[in-house]
Enzyme design. Structure first.
Site, PDB file in Angstrom:
ATOM      1  N   GLY A 144      24.272  94.668  -4.201  1.00 43.06           N
ATOM      2  CA  GLY A 144      25.285  94.521  -3.175  1.00 43.06           C
ATOM      3  C   GLY A 144      26.272  93.439  -3.557  1.00 43.06           C
ATOM      4  O   GLY A 144      27.479  93.586  -3.395  1.00 43.06           O
ATOM      5  N   ALA A 145      25.728  92.333  -4.104  1.00 45.38           N
ATOM      6  CA  ALA A 145      26.566  91.217  -4.525  1.00 45.38           C
ATOM      7  C   ALA A 145      25.713  90.258  -5.333  1.00 45.38           C
ATOM      8  O   ALA A 145      24.488  90.349  -5.337  1.00 45.38           O
ATOM      9  CB  ALA A 145      27.168  90.506  -3.311  1.00 45.38           C
ATOM     10  N   GLU A 191      25.598  85.958  -6.507  1.00 45.08           N
ATOM     11  CA  GLU A 191      26.160  84.661  -6.164  1.00 45.08           C
ATOM     12  C   GLU A 191      26.428  83.777  -7.369  1.00 45.08           C
ATOM     13  O   GLU A 191      26.076  82.601  -7.389  1.00 45.08           O
ATOM     14  CB  GLU A 191      25.219  83.938  -5.190  1.00 45.08           C
ATOM     15  N   GLU A 196      26.469  85.510   0.473  1.00 47.67           N
ATOM     16  CA  GLU A 196      26.755  85.014  -0.871  1.00 47.67           C
ATOM     17  C   GLU A 196      27.273  83.585  -0.858  1.00 47.67           C
ATOM     18  O   GLU A 196      26.888  82.775  -1.701  1.00 47.67           O
ATOM     19  CB  GLU A 196      27.767  85.939  -1.560  1.00 47.67           C
TER      20      GLU A 196
END
Length: 984
Positions: free
Chosen positions: A427-428, A430, A463
């Site tokens: 999804g993402a 960091e 994030e």
């Protein structure tokens, strides 16, 4: 990066939980790999500084998981050596690389290997802060670190052979601790035409302990040349590469290792990988991006690829003039270099970073930016989607200011980039200063629904803070996973790469978040949790930490000086969670705890105890926070007093605790009566938790399914989102199991039961625009269920709305929260399926494309199912990153679930080429393809298939979870079919 659920076709809430699959630090382990010859001796070296003397290597050996020899002058402190390089492969070792003889030999540990073997424990606690109903933890919070427990050698060490017949000087999963990297100077030259890159890594290191070797990581890298120099300082302070010396490096020395190498850009979703998109003119545009967590920085440059080996990074990237580059830090300068290229040099990182947080991108993206608290915040996307970035920029800017103020620590970098990548599996991610996202997790259109915007906002918040997701439904799903014998503790030992990948699951995320929510709720005083987090962040800024450091900080700020470490260790060091049973006699209430474990066969019998802050309310005061009382249950059983006039108790107020409660027959009867008389006698969260708990107790065999149905008698009066969604999810799970078992009579009865109890609420739902996020969640759940059951009113509305949308060329919008229901109904018509496929190809808004894809995959036409599965695997029309979603949606239908299981078996090798073993994608595929089986025949088939895989997946925890789930499904069906026949 996410959790996964029993429902393969997730509701909006479940989708939201799936999106931010963000990663945590874990111990990085490797299997002993094979060794392949990478390069020959090099006779040329980079120039040294004028005051450094170059010595011809004579007695040192430079290795890449193998040995090559040269001499080194024993009288010299400074030396530079270059030698034959050998490399090794990390996973799935080919038998062709081995002789028939054993590839290992047993040797006594060499004297230079002074460290004993170690059992490394992964502490996977996510540091989250509960603000309102969500958890927020600072962006620069260092996920979790390692706890190392030493143990003596009990046998001689087994060393693997290199392909040249010599021994690699290191045989353990983790790197030795004798060398620490201080800084990396990286130069990368990507060629996006040939999909290759070359690089140079200059690694400055310090020697912590006397050693005759340097061991680091490098995977799929063709080492072209290596040089090494060492000098004595005047003061004391996967895949592996190694340098071995005949003379020890001494503690306090400073080393510089330079490695020139080449490699292919990865064609999967990790390492330094290639991606592409089609621009508005139909031209294919290529780019390169990185995803290093958890084990893939070694695929881009040689490095010490474990989170504890923090260092600074200076990165330079050569590019063509029509591209731009991004990395963690701002661009320091750009200069022309030979070949018509431009070299972008980035500032040296201002903080020490783990390798998995390094990131760089070569693309033709366009940004929008604003300055927030002396930080340049930018959102990057492909040029065609720049108008979808404004919401993300506004949200990120507000959140950055909020976190700066809330944690009393300013964001430490000069810039913060948020980048939407066309091909991105998670999804993402960091990465420091350069957060990468899947496009659906960052981009929203101007007409996006509030629910879609909230999904994006939650991912960005996640994030920026590196926080966990604490929605109620997500915590329920974490409980379900943690009830399995195949579950694991939040802090657990891992011994292979796929186990590291598998640590990114709902136990590490949602359970970790949930127990912090419970801790926050149990701490007395105003904002004690926040104060403890702030103290922890300031005290340990920039350092590796262990779990106890956080607990000690929270203990210090506690107004009652309660021992937080004692409480929390019981939740992080053992798997599972407690079942709290309530019994009353007169004015005495007895609470008893035991391990809530669905499978007892072959389970390790332990006297598990938890330190439980039990919260409770009763009929005299049940709604306001002031009503809540707390009782700490540390022992197997304990009692407290309560007036006999109290009619009922409800434990786990607002479901802030990570445990399940059994009230006994009398207790459940009193609660059922209270809800029947007044549905609002408890908050919605408590009503949802009662529904979840009684279904869980039914699976455990503590209550009959008749008791479950008896509690649900009140549900016709329910109008709140969380209890309705929980009831629908639980009933839909049983409905699908019955459907797959071809229990047609019971399927019809269950359909009638659902429509009878929820039909009135379904009929009240509107089909126009709705601004309330909560109402959007409620109606999308209700209408997706109604249309999924082929309720005529729902399907007709959906057909009409789809027709209007098509005939108006999209000017008549389908509200975002209704799109999945509408597209799924349309896909049942062959003609409309083809129309939907054409719309999918033309759509640019990614959230809408995803819902169209779910609609296409919900068809019951087997030819269309075969096409969409193949298209997802090939990755041309449908991106391969969406294949797990396609498989889960196909599995939800009767026509597709066996079809998808066959597809997984036939294409397993291709699947694990595209997605790493143990990754969330593989976990999701296994769960989707097997979780609805409930017969012995299917159990045998699944067990036989995965057993045949050997090192290609047979030992994954997700396989054990799948087998356990099938056994539980089979057992539940055997025990409850007669009850369902009688009471539905």
């Amino acid at each position: 990066l996410s959790t996964f659920h029993s429902n393969p076709s997730p509701t909006e809430t479940e989708q939201r939980a799936n999106l931010p699959r963000n990663m945590i630090e874990n111990s990085m382990f490797e299997e002993e790999p094979d060794v392949v010859d990478l390069a020959k001796d090099s006779s040329t070296f980079p120039a040294l500084d004028p005051d450094e003397v170059v010595f011809e290597p004579r007695s040192s050996r430079l290795l890449v998981r193998g040995l090559g020899e040269n001499e080194m002058d024993e009288d010299e402190e400074d030396c530079e050596s270059s030698a034959r390089l050998l490399g090794m492969s990390f996973m799935n070792r080919s038998s062709s690389h081995r002789s028939n003889a054993s590839p290992y030999t047993r040797l006594a540990p060499p004297r230079s290997c002074s460290r004993p073997s170690a059992r490394t424990v992964v502490v996977c606690v996510l540091f989250l802060l509960i603000v309102a109903s969500m958890t927020m933890v600072l962006y620069f919070l260092p996920g979790c670190t390692f706890t190392r427990v030493s143990k003596a050698f009990t046998s001689s060490t087994v060393y693997p052979f290199a392909t040249n017949g010599e021994l690699f000087p290191w045989a353990q999963f983790r790197l030795p601790q004798s060398i620490r990297p201080l800084s990396y100077d990286l130069t990368l030259n990507p060629d996006l035409n040939e999909m290759t890159f070359t690089g140079r890594a200059v690694i400055n290191m310090s020697v912590l302990h006397n050693t005759k070797r340097i061991v680091l990581h490098g995977a799929n890298l063709n080492i072209l040349k290596a040089t090494f120099k060492v000098r004595l300082e005047g003061y004391k302070l996967g895949k592996q590469l190694a340098i071995k010396f005949s003379k020890e490096l001494k503690a306090g020395q400073f080393c510089v290792l330079t490695l020139d190498y080449s490699a292919n850009l990865s064609h999967t979703y990790d390492g330094f990988y290639n991606s592409s998109y089609t621009d508005k003119n139909g031209n294919k545009r290529v780019l390169a991006a990185t995803q290093f967590e958890p084990l893939s920085a070694r695929k881009a440059f040689p490095c010490f690829d474990e989170p504890a080996f923090k260092a600074t990074f200076l990165i330079k990237i050569n590019r063509k003039p029509n591209y731009m580059t991004l990395s963690n830090m701002p661009t320091a300068k750009s200069t022309s270099v030979p070949g018509g290229l431009i070299q972008d040099e980035f500032e040296k990182t201002s903080v020490n970073m783990s390798t998995y947080l390094v990131a760089f991108i070569v693309a033709d993206f366009t940004p929008i930016s604003k300055n927030v608290s002396n930080t340049q915040v930018s959102v990057y996307s492909v040029p065609e989607k720049q108008d979808h970035t404004e919401y993300a920029l506004d949200t990120a800017s507000k959140l950055l200011e909020f976190y700066n103020n809330f944690f009393e620590i300013d964001y430490p970098l000069q810039k913060l980039d948020l980048v939407a990548i066309p091909d991105f599996l998670a999804g993402a991610m960091e990465n420091w200063g350069l957060i990468t996202f899947r496009e659906t997790s960052l981009l929203v259109g101007k007409q996006s629904s509030p629910l879609e915007k909230r999904v994006v906002a939650s991912v960005i918040a996640h994030e920026l803070a590196h926080q966990g997701n604490l929605f109620l439904a997500v915590r329920f799903r974490a409980l379900e996973k943690d009830a399995l014998n195949s579950s694991h503790a939040v802090s657990t030992e891992v011994n292979a790469a796929e186990q590291v990948e598998e640590m990114f699951d709902s136990i590490s995320y949602e359970k970790g978040a949930s127990i912090l929510l419970m801790l926050n709720a149990s701490l007395p005083g105003d904002q004690q949790f926040r104060k403890g987090i702030i103290q922890y962040l300031k005290q340990f800024s920039g350092f590796n930490t262990v779990t106890g450091d956080l607990w000690n900080s929270l203990t210090q700020v506690s107004t009652q000086h309660q021992n937080v470490s004692e409480m929390m260790s019981s939740w992080t060091s053992q798997k599972g969670f407690p079942l709290v049973t309530v019994s009353r006699k007169g004015d005495q209430v007895t609470l008893t705890q035991e391990h809530f474990l669905l499978t007892t066969d072959n389970a390790t019998q332990t006297s598990s105890l938890w330190n439980i802050p039990v919260t409770y309310v009763n009929n005299s005061c049940s709604l306001a926070p002031e009503c809540r009382q707390v009782f700490t249950l540390k022992t197997k059983s304990s009692t407290f007093k309560l007036p006999e006039s109290v009619k009922w108790l409800k434990l786990n107020y607002r479901n802030t605790g990570f445990y399940i409660v059994h009230y006994g027959d009398e207790g459940w009867a009193a609660l059922k009566e209270a809800l029947s008389n007044n549905v609002s006698v408890l908050p919605p969260e408590d009503r949802a938790s009662l529904i979840h708990n009684i279904f869980a107790l039914s699976r455990l065999g503590r209550v009959s399914f008749h008791q479950v149905l008896s509690l649900l008698n009140y549900i016709s009066n329910e109008t709140e989102t969380s209890p309705v969604m929980e009831a629908l999810l639980q009933l839909n799970s049983i409905y699908r199991l019955l459907d797959k078992r071809q229990e047609h009579g019971l399927v019809a009865r269950m359909k009638n039961y659902i429509l009878h109890h929820f039909g009135s609420l379904m009929d009240k739902q509107t089909w126009g625009e709705e601004e309330s996020v909560s109402k959007q969640e409620l109606r999308s759940s209700l209408l997706e269920m109604a249309c999924g059951l082929n309720e005529k009113n729902c399907t007709q509305h959906a057909k009409d709305l789809f027709k209007q949308h098509v005939e108006s060329n999209g000017t008549i919008r389908i509200p975002g929260d209704l799109q999945r229901a509408v597209f799924s109904v349309a896909a049942q018509s062959d003609e409309d399926w083809e129309t939907l496929l054409e719309m999918y190809g033309d759509a640019t808004y990614d959230a809408q494309k995803r819902k169209m894809l779910q609609g296409l995959a919900s068809t019951q036409n087997t030819r269309q199912l075969a096409w969409i599965l193949k298209a997802g695997l090939n990755g041309e029309i449908i991106q391969t990153q969406e294949l797990p979603l396609v498989i889960s949606t196909v599995c939800s239908g009767f026509a597709g679930y066996l079809f998808a299981w066959d597809f997984v078996q036939e294409n397993w090798d291709r699947l694990i080429e595209k997605f790493p073993l143990g990754s969330f994608a593989i976990q999701s595929i296994i769960k989707s393809a097997t979780s609805q089986f409930s017969t012995q025949a299917h159990l045998d088939q699944v067990q036989g298939f995965f057993s045949s895989l050997n090192e290609r997946g047979s030992q994954m925890r997700s396989v054990q979870e799948a087998l356990e789930t099938i056994r539980l499904n089979r057992s539940w069906m055997d025990q409850n079919l007669s009850t369902l026949q009688k009471w539905l």
